[in-house]
Design a protein around this motif. Structure first.
Motif, mmCIF file in Angstrom:
data_model
loop_
_atom_site.group_PDB
_atom_site.id
_atom_site.type_symbol
_atom_site.label_atom_id
_atom_site.label_comp_id
_atom_site.label_asym_id
_atom_site.label_seq_id
_atom_site.Cartn_x
_atom_site.Cartn_y
_atom_site.Cartn_z
ATOM 1 N N SER A 90 0.788 -1.227 -0.083
ATOM 2 C CA SER A 90 -0.054 -0.249 0.001
ATOM 3 C C SER A 90 0.811 1.381 -0.090
ATOM 4 O O SER A 90 2.148 1.183 0.444
ATOM 5 N N PHE A 91 0.348 2.560 -0.248
ATOM 6 C CA PHE A 91 1.042 3.740 -0.369
ATOM 7 C C PHE A 91 1.408 4.138 0.800
ATOM 8 O O PHE A 91 2.595 4.649 1.302
ATOM 9 N N ILE A 92 0.840 3.559 2.033
ATOM 10 C CA ILE A 92 1.159 3.856 3.285
ATOM 11 C C ILE A 92 2.160 3.324 3.961
ATOM 12 O O ILE A 92 2.470 3.334 5.030
ATOM 13 N N ASP A 93 2.680 2.247 3.220
ATOM 14 C CA ASP A 93 3.753 1.264 3.821
ATOM 15 C C ASP A 93 5.123 2.334 4.027
ATOM 16 O O ASP A 93 5.774 2.310 5.036
ATOM 17 N N SER A 94 5.163 3.458 3.226
ATOM 18 C CA SER A 94 6.203 4.507 3.355
ATOM 19 C C SER A 94 5.894 5.426 4.535
ATOM 20 O O SER A 94 6.700 6.048 4.774
ATOM 21 N N VAL A 106 2.112 -5.627 7.113
ATOM 22 C CA VAL A 106 0.994 -6.618 7.406
ATOM 23 C C VAL A 106 -0.130 -5.692 7.413
ATOM 24 O O VAL A 106 -0.545 -4.578 8.298
ATOM 25 N N ASP A 107 -1.049 -6.227 6.709
ATOM 26 C CA ASP A 107 -2.509 -5.350 6.578
ATOM 27 C C ASP A 107 -2.736 -4.163 6.027
ATOM 28 O O ASP A 107 -3.643 -3.297 6.134
ATOM 29 N N THR A 108 -1.622 -3.522 5.578
ATOM 30 C CA THR A 108 -1.505 -2.101 4.969
ATOM 31 C C THR A 108 -2.693 -2.053 3.861
ATOM 32 O O THR A 108 -3.340 -0.809 3.551
ATOM 33 N N ALA A 109 -2.521 -3.095 3.095
ATOM 34 C CA ALA A 109 -3.601 -3.007 1.772
ATOM 35 C C ALA A 109 -5.008 -3.135 2.224
ATOM 36 O O ALA A 109 -5.996 -2.832 1.720
ATOM 37 N N GLU A 110 -5.173 -3.878 3.537
ATOM 38 C CA GLU A 110 -6.769 -3.627 3.964
ATOM 39 C C GLU A 110 -7.185 -2.417 4.426
ATOM 40 O O GLU A 110 -8.189 -1.941 4.225
ATOM 41 N N ILE A 111 -5.999 -1.521 4.854
ATOM 42 C CA ILE A 111 -6.277 -0.411 5.264
ATOM 43 C C ILE A 111 -6.447 0.925 4.145
ATOM 44 O O ILE A 111 -7.359 1.666 4.076
ATOM 45 N N MET A 112 -5.503 0.691 3.319
ATOM 46 C CA MET A 112 -5.680 1.490 1.945
ATOM 47 C C MET A 112 -5.201 0.838 0.918
ATOM 48 O O MET A 112 -3.936 0.947 0.423
ATOM 49 N N ILE A 130 -4.906 -0.473 -3.321
ATOM 50 C CA ILE A 130 -4.614 0.504 -4.433
ATOM 51 C C ILE A 130 -6.159 0.959 -5.087
ATOM 52 O O ILE A 130 -7.139 0.542 -5.113
ATOM 53 N N GLY A 131 -5.948 2.466 -5.127
ATOM 54 C CA GLY A 131 -7.140 3.138 -5.812
ATOM 55 C C GLY A 131 -8.095 3.757 -4.831
ATOM 56 O O GLY A 131 -8.757 4.655 -5.038
#
Length: 253
Positions: free
Chosen positions: A43-47, A152-158, A160-161
């Protein structure tokens, strides 16, 4: 100074309070000296969240598009990227790749932490994809240790899109440092670069619970885009999925 204020007094405390990230292995990050944090990318928020939980300054290499957008939104994006320690790089290849390498090496030469995504782009579906060897070249040229990190689970929070993250809890698992000093001076050997990269991906696979697919994430994205275009040629099937080979399983050179 602005980075310190954002991380420690403004954005950092706010985000930690809202998303309550849990962290395992934080003591695996060296307290000083140059080091690379090699992370999966969901996810974008990883960074954003990885630098928040690490006590030291962390710089990530981000695509230059984030820094060149126009208008008020473009200014806000650019300001945010600068405030969170992102460094613009051109991903078009060729000379641009060399410039990106030098940007990362400059961070390491200052004895700082550089964050890298070996996959080269965000995972399109939550799976772990084949690593790009550019990270291995940077590691060997700089002669620094590598710390694998599983978000872990960053894609669930934010995912892509999505423009605004959902409220939820994320996790960060930090593994033990990897030492590639045995390959010193061999950054020009493509087989060594692939071996180093695969060892990093093996470590990331072992840390998290992602399914591994031995193709590049960018290739999967291109095939999906081709499927969405009726005029395009149907993509070929994705190769079978398996974990990257363990380092000790590779034949000796």
């Amino acid at each position: 100074m602005f980075y310190w204020l954002m991380k420690n007094l403004i954005a950092g405390p706010l985000l930690r309070g809202i998303f309550r990230p849990w962290v395992v292995g934080l003591d695996n990050v060296p307290a000083s000296g140059a080091v690379i944090l090699a992370s999966n990318h969901l996810s974008f928020i990883d960074s954003i969240f990885l630098p928040i939980v690490v006590d030291r300054h962390v710089s990530f290499l981000a695509k230059s598009d984030y820094f060149t957008r126009r208008g008020l939104k473009g200014w806000a994006t650019r300001a945010f990227m600068n405030a969170t320690g992102q460094l613009p790089i051109d991903r078009s290849g060729g000379k641009a790749s060399e410039a990106s390498l030098n940007t990362g090496l400059a961070v390491l030469a200052r004895g700082e932490i550089l964050g890298i995504y070996p996959e080269g782009t965000r995972s399109p579906d939550g799976k772990l994809y084949r690593g790009r060897t550019g990270v291995a070249r940077m590691i060997l040229e700089a002669g620094v240790p590598v710390v694998p990190v599983a978000m872990v689970d960053t894609a669930e929070i934010m995912p892509i899109g999505r423009r605004i993250p959902r409220v939820g809890r994320i996790g960060i698992i930090i593994g033990e440092p990897l030492d590639f000093s045995r390959f010193e001076g061999m950054e020009g050997d493509r087989f060594i670069l692939r071996s180093v990269t695969d060892e990093i991906m093996y470590a990331l696979h072992a840390l998290g619970s992602q399914e591994y697919v031995d193709v590049y994430a960018s290739t999967v994205k291109e095939k999906r885009a081709a499927l969405a275009d009726p005029a395009s040629t149907p993509p070929v099937a994705v190769p079978s999925q398996s974990a990257p080979a363990a380092p000790e399983a590779r034949p000796a050179r």
